[in-house]
Design an enzyme around this catalytic site. Structure first.
Site, short mmCIF file in Angstrom:
data_model
loop_
_atom_site.label_atom_id
_atom_site.label_comp_id
_atom_site.label_asym_id
_atom_site.label_seq_id
_atom_site.Cartn_x
_atom_site.Cartn_y
_atom_site.Cartn_z
N THR A 27 32.60 53.38 42.51
CA THR A 27 33.66 54.45 42.56
C THR A 27 33.87 54.61 43.97
O THR A 27 33.07 55.10 44.46
CB THR A 27 33.28 55.45 41.53
N MET A 83 29.17 55.49 41.41
CA MET A 83 28.51 56.31 40.27
C MET A 83 27.13 55.52 39.56
O MET A 83 27.19 54.33 39.65
CB MET A 83 29.41 56.57 39.00
N HIS A 86 31.92 46.96 42.15
CA HIS A 86 32.11 47.02 40.66
C HIS A 86 33.88 46.94 40.38
O HIS A 86 34.39 47.90 40.84
CB HIS A 86 31.56 48.31 39.90
N ASP A 98 22.99 52.02 39.99
CA ASP A 98 22.89 50.38 40.25
C ASP A 98 22.62 50.29 41.92
O ASP A 98 23.58 50.75 42.60
CB ASP A 98 24.25 49.68 39.79
#
Length: 361
Positions: free
Chosen positions: A179, A297, A204, A300
């Site tokens: 994010t 967020m 991501h 990971d």
């Protein structure tokens, strides 16, 4: 704890009804208004400012991207783009992410009932996650939590048993972000000179968006940027971005590095996963690598960055002040995987401080 106040902006009356209904049914979420276009939304926002905006892109009177930019200039607010994933629309949605949107949720071309049944959890979890973000204005030149087992990188490849035995003339920089990463990566990559170490990047992002994202960055940067394919060589002056929906692994052949793009289970509920990339860098690059974890967020990449540090790689985390979400860097710091914490503006210098040696074809 007060409820999350959401504003829905979409020119489709049916979509406004469905999205508002999904959100309104959830505890802790309050839909304060559902507006047919950005001008009506602006009037409503003068009365009450939302915590999260769910925004369509193509609308009458003012398009969603123009509205998003106005929001970010006036009062940066978490915005979730609810858009159809098509080749035609992907470029537009990428512009929205670059302008400050924190997440993207797939909006169906047809079949709202299917959307209601299949995407309700994704929409709700994304709105809740967006409410915890802190969008920031970046200098000029969206997170779903699927309901799935939280695999570790073990599901894709085993951990390194030892550092690679020898150093090579090749250097590689592995970057992981989520994010806020689209803006952050643009800030970093556009600041790099043409002769920079080869970069491998996991952002991501849904399928079909990474190719457009890479092409956009390629047009802005001195270095070359492309969506990775299996057997692409990691070269100085080139960044390879993992395709959405696939894991990317670093592989060494002699003194050279390549990438493999593979299927596999979700790792930390993501595919591509930062942990998978970082573990592969630990296995085959060791002290020849730099690992950088940026805004995002969740956790990971935290375990993988520690593995990189343990085999001699240089490891860096983006600081809290410059992150849209401090989750991933914070967890990596907590686990002991970070040697150095720097601002977003300082990350290009960290990359340049470990330059490639003379390249040989």
């Amino acid at each position: 704890m007060s409820s999350i106040k959401v504003l829905v902006v979409d020119d489709s009356a049916v979509m406004r009804q469905v999205v508002s209904g999904l959100l309104q049914e959830c505890p802790g979420i309050e839909v304060i208004a559902a507006c047919a276009d950005p001008l009506l939304a602006q009037e409503r926002m003068r009365q009450q400012w939302p915590d999260v905006i769910v925004l369509d892109v193509e609308m009458p009177r003012m398009d969603g991207i123009t509205f998003l930019r106005k929001i970010m200039e006036e009062r940066p607010t978490p915005v979730v783009i609810c858009s159809t994933l098509t080749e035609k629309g992907a470029k537009t949605t990428m512009e929205a992410l670059a302008a400050g949107a924190v997440a993207v949720v797939t909006k169906p071309k047809l079949g709202l009932k299917q959307f209601l049944h299949e995407s309700a959890d994704e929409l709700v979890s994304t709105v809740r996650a967006a409410a915890r973000t802190h969008p920031k204005r970046l200098k000029p030149r969206a997170e779903a939590t699927p309901v799935a087992p939280k695999h570790t990188a073990d599901a894709v490849l085993p951990a390194a048993t030892a550092a690679p035995m020898i150093q090579t003339t090749e250097r590689v920089v592995a970057i992981g972000t989520s994010t806020g990463g689209t803006q952050a990566l643009e800030a970093v990559l556009t600041a790099l000179p043409r002769l920079s170490p080869g970069l491998v990047i996991v952002q991501h992002m849904p399928e079909r968006f990474t190719a457009v994202f890479a092409a956009r960055l390629d047009a802005l940067c001195e270095i070359r940027v492309k969506e990775a394919s299996s057997n692409d060589r990691v070269l100085p002056g080139r960044a390879l971005i993992a395709p959405g929906g696939k894991h990317m692994l670093l592989r060494r052949s002699g003194a050279q590095y390549f990438v493999d793009v593979v299927d596999g289970p979700l790792v930390n509920r993501h595919r591509p996963s930062v942990d998978v990339l970082f573990r592969s860098a630990a296995r085959c690059a060791g002290p020849n690598a730099t690992g950088i974890i940026m805004t995002g967020m969740g956790d990971d990449g935290a375990a993988g960055l520690l593995e990189m540090r343990n085999v001699g790689a240089h490891t860096v985390a983006q600081d809290e002040q410059s992150c849209v979400v401090f989750g991933m860097p914070k967890e990596a710091i907590k686990r002991g995987g970070v040697q150095k914490v720097v601002s977003l503006d300082a990350i290009p210098a960290e990359i340049a401080s470990h330059p490639p040696l003379q390249h040989r074809s």
